[in-house]
Motif scaffolding. Structure first.
Motif, PDB file in Angstrom:
ATOM      1  N   ARG A 147      34.164  63.517  30.480  1.00 34.98           N
ATOM      2  CA  ARG A 147      35.345  62.640  30.491  1.00 34.98           C
ATOM      3  C   ARG A 147      35.379  61.742  29.247  1.00 34.98           C
ATOM      4  N   ALA A 148      34.179  61.361  28.784  1.00 37.72           N
ATOM      5  CA  ALA A 148      34.111  60.441  27.632  1.00 37.72           C
ATOM      6  C   ALA A 148      34.774  61.037  26.405  1.00 37.72           C
ATOM      7  N   SER A 149      34.727  62.381  26.294  1.00 42.57           N
ATOM      8  CA  SER A 149      35.323  62.998  25.103  1.00 42.57           C
ATOM      9  C   SER A 149      36.841  63.159  25.277  1.00 42.57           C
ATOM     10  N   GLU A 150      37.343  62.850  26.457  1.00 44.49           N
ATOM     11  CA  GLU A 150      38.767  63.096  26.714  1.00 44.49           C
ATOM     12  C   GLU A 150      39.626  61.836  26.720  1.00 44.49           C
ATOM     13  N   ILE A 151      39.002  60.667  26.936  1.00 46.09           N
ATOM     14  CA  ILE A 151      39.834  59.458  27.052  1.00 46.09           C
ATOM     15  C   ILE A 151      39.345  58.349  26.115  1.00 46.09           C
ATOM     16  N   GLU A 152      40.204  57.343  25.938  1.00 43.68           N
ATOM     17  CA  GLU A 152      39.866  56.179  25.098  1.00 43.68           C
ATOM     18  C   GLU A 152      39.227  55.103  25.964  1.00 43.68           C
ATOM     19  N   ILE A 153      38.499  54.186  25.302  1.00 40.24           N
ATOM     20  CA  ILE A 153      37.968  53.012  26.018  1.00 40.24           C
ATOM     21  C   ILE A 153      39.159  52.228  26.600  1.00 40.24           C
ATOM     22  N   PRO A 154      39.130  51.934  27.892  1.00 34.87           N
ATOM     23  CA  PRO A 154      40.310  51.282  28.499  1.00 34.87           C
ATOM     24  C   PRO A 154      40.368  49.786  28.186  1.00 34.87           C
ATOM     25  N   ARG A 155      41.483  49.205  28.531  1.00 35.37           N
ATOM     26  CA  ARG A 155      41.628  47.742  28.398  1.00 35.37           C
ATOM     27  C   ARG A 155      41.216  47.106  29.723  1.00 35.37           C
ATOM     28  N   ILE A 156      40.705  45.888  29.642  1.00 31.65           N
ATOM     29  CA  ILE A 156      40.395  45.202  30.898  1.00 31.65           C
ATOM     30  C   ILE A 156      41.385  44.070  31.130  1.00 31.65           C
ATOM     31  N   ASP A 157      41.508  43.695  32.366  1.00 36.86           N
ATOM     32  CA  ASP A 157      42.458  42.659  32.748  1.00 36.86           C
ATOM     33  C   ASP A 157      41.712  41.320  32.744  1.00 36.86           C
ATOM     34  N   GLU A 158      42.030  40.489  31.756  1.00 28.98           N
ATOM     35  CA  GLU A 158      41.274  39.233  31.599  1.00 28.98           C
ATOM     36  C   GLU A 158      41.475  38.293  32.778  1.00 28.98           C
ATOM     37  N   GLU A 159      42.653  38.382  33.382  1.00 25.90           N
ATOM     38  CA  GLU A 159      42.889  37.508  34.548  1.00 25.90           C
ATOM     39  C   GLU A 159      41.962  37.881  35.698  1.00 25.90           C
ATOM     40  N   GLN A 160      41.728  39.184  35.839  1.00 30.70           N
ATOM     41  CA  GLN A 160      40.820  39.607  36.910  1.00 30.70           C
ATOM     42  C   GLN A 160      39.407  39.083  36.643  1.00 30.70           C
ATOM     43  N   VAL A 161      39.003  39.144  35.371  1.00 34.38           N
ATOM     44  CA  VAL A 161      37.664  38.636  35.019  1.00 34.38           C
ATOM     45  C   VAL A 161      37.574  37.151  35.363  1.00 34.38           C
ATOM     46  N   ASP A 162      38.604  36.398  34.987  1.00 36.69           N
ATOM     47  CA  ASP A 162      38.582  34.951  35.263  1.00 36.69           C
ATOM     48  C   ASP A 162      38.516  34.674  36.760  1.00 36.69           C
ATOM     49  N   GLU A 163      39.265  35.447  37.506  1.00 36.47           N
ATOM     50  CA  GLU A 163      39.289  35.223  38.955  1.00 36.47           C
ATOM     51  C   GLU A 163      37.912  35.506  39.566  1.00 36.47           C
ATOM     52  N   LEU A 164      37.294  36.601  39.119  1.00 36.36           N
ATOM     53  CA  LEU A 164      35.970  36.941  39.648  1.00 36.36           C
ATOM     54  C   LEU A 164      34.951  35.864  39.276  1.00 36.36           C
ATOM     55  N   TYR A 165      35.091  35.329  38.074  1.00 36.72           N
ATOM     56  CA  TYR A 165      34.172  34.276  37.625  1.00 36.72           C
ATOM     57  C   TYR A 165      34.333  33.028  38.504  1.00 36.72           C
ATOM     58  N   ARG A 166      35.584  32.677  38.755  1.00 32.46           N
ATOM     59  CA  ARG A 166      35.829  31.488  39.593  1.00 32.46           C
ATOM     60  C   ARG A 166      35.239  31.701  40.991  1.00 32.46           C
ATOM     61  N   ASN A 167      35.432  32.906  41.539  1.00 31.35           N
ATOM     62  CA  ASN A 167      34.899  33.195  42.888  1.00 31.35           C
ATOM     63  C   ASN A 167      33.375  33.083  42.907  1.00 31.35           C
ATOM     64  N   MET A 168      32.753  33.563  41.818  1.00 29.37           N
ATOM     65  CA  MET A 168      31.288  33.528  41.751  1.00 29.37           C
ATOM     66  C   MET A 168      30.756  32.104  41.766  1.00 29.37           C
ATOM     67  N   LEU A 169      31.556  31.190  41.175  1.00 31.52           N
ATOM     68  CA  LEU A 169      31.089  29.801  41.066  1.00 31.52           C
ATOM     69  C   LEU A 169      31.256  28.994  42.352  1.00 31.52           C
ATOM     70  N   VAL A 170      32.105  29.488  43.258  1.00 26.76           N
ATOM     71  CA  VAL A 170      32.431  28.676  44.442  1.00 26.76           C
ATOM     72  C   VAL A 170      31.183  28.208  45.206  1.00 26.76           C
ATOM     73  N   PRO A 171      30.233  29.098  45.589  1.00 28.72           N
ATOM     74  CA  PRO A 171      29.066  28.591  46.340  1.00 28.72           C
ATOM     75  C   PRO A 171      28.188  27.649  45.521  1.00 28.72           C
TER      76      PRO A 171
END
Ligand SMILES: Cc1cc2nc3c(=O)[nH]c(=O)nc-3n(C[C@H](O)[C@H](O)[C@H](O)COP(=O)(O)OP(=O)(O)OC[C@H]3O[C@@H](n4cnc5c(N)ncnc54)[C@H](O)[C@@H]3O)c2cc1C
Length: 573
Positions: free
Chosen positions: A410-434
């Motif tokens: 598959r690596a030879s068939e597709i490009e490196i994808p984009r990530i959703d920065e908002e999702q990263v931020d949300e996951l980071y905030r969730n991790m910090l809650v406890p």
């Protein structure tokens, strides 16, 4: 609220992101690397010194190396043991891969016992022909041998390995998995990974049970896949090791008493001195369940299991045996705490060993989400309802190899994808809650509460509609009340294992709920899934239970199993 900047420099990029460095993850990483892909391999511990079940393997692995045995017969034995719930196409595919992989292990340096240039083969229960290539060193050391060789092969190839990273959740974009985020335990920071393909090889979930041989197996991969919308199957099935030591304390969780039972014909006694296995005949002669039932009915040993005695044997015979199997160290450790192995019985109890449920994959190890693969104990469909000894490692290894091959392609068939920065931020905030919550419940308190629920309502014995429903309402209550009060008391970010524990309990909650739901849905008994209210196996239950998360709902589908190679006895042939 803190926001974590995602810059291109702070993101690790890979063609193939392999999460988990047991036998499945390592085989996936090596295969993808050797086919030219850029691989990053992640483990939540140190390579070769994490809690991977692989390093604990006892006797070894099954491989059909010589006629009259064959991969087909290996597949048939696997399907019979799985009570015909395995994906037969998958099992036939895997057993065909295994012999070449064992020869590879041999070339890489695993020390096998050979005679006249041929592997010496052992036979474990359930094998039509002797199928386990014996190791040169006697005893239960297979895992140690694999560790020595597999970690060397990773290092020899310079594969990028990131250690002490606990992956928390998967990243998604346009319906595909595009990487993951993890807690860097050493730095106390959030790491972001983006990849063309992500392979989950995080092992099983038997650490969700309190009495377990693999406490680190907390089902992280299955839980994060489930949260991302992946299908999860076979969760009601697992294996429990009957002869896990629970007394004396220095041996808790160890499996060497197995040798006393199998090789020295050790006798199991209950708390009133009854050789109780004689009472469990026919389909009931399943040691883990029999021991658990004795305990439940008030006839357990002093510490909640059974006594395993070898007192009927002369001392010199026992000593010679221990010498031969490399067990002298066990003896020395027991002597050091004043335990007299010739007169006292070790206490044993069934402990969680290996899970059969997890991601619902196809023959290419693909899940139902683009870009997400699963290999190893996390992958469902391979074992069905039950297994034979020595069959998990080889199936996991073959799955790893296939996942590596497919993702390299598959690596030879597709490009490196984009990530959703908002999702990263949300996951980071969730991790910090406890971390930010000043008071509440500690991760260890919540973990114990989860283990209590699983053991009490969905353990080896006592599964009934009423009890499973009670278990489900308990875990739902825990999710609403306890998880939302989770608080980490130590506020340092670096090396904060309590914080990492807070992440794990969320996974354990999801896994426990899925086990209970599947056990409630299957109104029959099969493998070690025993429903007290449906004690028989029923042909109409030759079906697989698949669950998927849609919003806050769990959708359960019951899928008929197909029999392209072998028909179950109840349906003819
Ligand atoms: C005591 C014991 C004895 C056994 N004996 C045998 C035997 O003799 N023969 C046999 O065939 N099978 C045996 N089994 C079963 C077999 O060992 C396992 O099924 C198999 O090794 C699983 O391999 P795996 O690669 O899927 O997972 P594992 O070997 O468990 O590896 C999982 C990896 O994932 C990593 N990980 C987990 N979560 C995360 C996360 N959130 N972030 C990053 N990394 C993560 C872990 O650190 C680890 O590296 C035994 C199991 C046990 C527990």
């Amino acid at each position: 609220m803190q926001k974590r900047p995602v810059t291109d420099d702070s993101v690790v990029k890979a063609d193939v992101l392999v999460i988990g460095a047991g036998i499945a993850g390592i085989f996936a990483a090596i295969e993808a690397n050797d086919l030219g892909a850029d691989v990053t391999l992640i483990t939540k511990g140190l390579l070769g010194q994490d809690g991977a079940a692989t390093w604990m393997a006892g006797y070894g692995l099954q491989a059909a190396l010589y006629p009259p045995d064959s991969p087909e017969i290996h597949a048939q034995d696997t399907i019979k043991a799985g009570r015909f719930l395995n994906d037969q196409e998958l099992v036939y595919t895997l057993t065909k891969e295994i012999p070449a992989l064992v020869r590879k292990l041999n070339r890489w340096g695993v020390r096998y016992r050979k005679e006249n240039g041929k592997f010496v083969m052992w036979r474990l229960p359930g094998e039509t022909y002797p199928r386990v290539p014996a190791l040169a060193r006697a005893g239960q050391y297979a895992g140690h041998e694999y560790r020595r060789v597999l970690t060397k092969e990773i290092r020899r190839r310079n594969i990028k390995v990131l250690e002490d990273i606990a992956i928390v959740d998967l990243l998604q974009s346009d319906g595909s998995v595009v990487g993951a985020v993890g807690l860097d335990i050493r730095q106390g920071s959030l790491n972001v990974f983006k990849a063309k393909s992500t392979i989950l090889a995080t092992g099983g979930h038997m650490g969700c049970y309190r009495v377990t041989t693999s406490p680190c197996a907390t089902g992280d991969g299955s839980a994060m896949a489930y949260r991302a919308g992946a299908e999860i199957a076979d969760m009601e099935f697992a294996d429990f090791y009957a002869y896990t030591a629970i007394w004396p304390p220095i041996t808790v969780g160890e499996i060497w008493p197995t040798a006393f039972r199998y090789e020295l014909n050790g006798i199991l006694y209950n708390g009133v001195g009854d050789d109780f296995m004689r009472r469990y005949t026919g389909a009931k002669n399943v040691p883990p369940m029999a021991i658990q039932r004795e305990v439940q009915e008030g006839r357990g040993s002093a510490h909640g299991g059974a006594y395993l005695s070898i007192r009927h044997l002369p001392a010199n015979l026992i000593r010679n045996f221990l010498d031969q199997v490399g067990g002298v160290k066990w003896l020395e450790r027991l002597e050091a705490v004043g335990f007299d192995i010739y007169n006292d019985a070790v206490e044993v109890a069934p402990a969680g060993l290996c899970s059969f449920g997890g991601c619902n994959i196809n023959l290419k190890c693909e899940t139902n989400i683009h870009g997400l693969y699963a290999a190893g104990e996390i992958a469902a469909r391979r074992e069905g309802a039950y297994t034979t000894a020595g069959n998990s490692i080889p199936l996991c290894m073959a799955l790893g190899c296939i996942a590596g091959r497919e993702t390299a392609r598959r690596a030879s068939e597709i490009e490196i994808p984009r990530i959703d920065e908002e999702q990263v931020d949300e996951l980071y905030r969730n991790m910090l809650v406890p971390m930010e919550r000043e008071e509440g419940l500690s991760p260890i308190q919540v973990k114990q509460a989860i283990q209590d629920i699983l053991g009490e309502y969905a353990g080896l014995v006592g599964r009934t509609k009423e009890r499973l429903e009670k278990g489900l309402s308990e875990i739902e209550r825990l999710r609403q009340e306890d998880l939302t009060r989770l608080s980490v008391s130590a506020k340092n970010k670096k090396f904060n294992l309590e914080w990492a524990g807070a992440i794990t309990v969320r996974n354990m909650t999801d896994i426990t709920e899925l086990i209970i739901r599947a056990a409630l849905t299957r109104t029959e008994s099969r493998g070690l899934h025993f429903r007290e209210d449906f004690p028989e196996e029923h042909p109409e239950w030759l079906k697989r239970i698949i669950m998927v998360k849609r919003g806050e709902k769990v959708i359960t589908t019951i899928e008929p199993v197909t029999f392209p190679y072998m028909k179950p006895p109840a349906t003819g042939s």
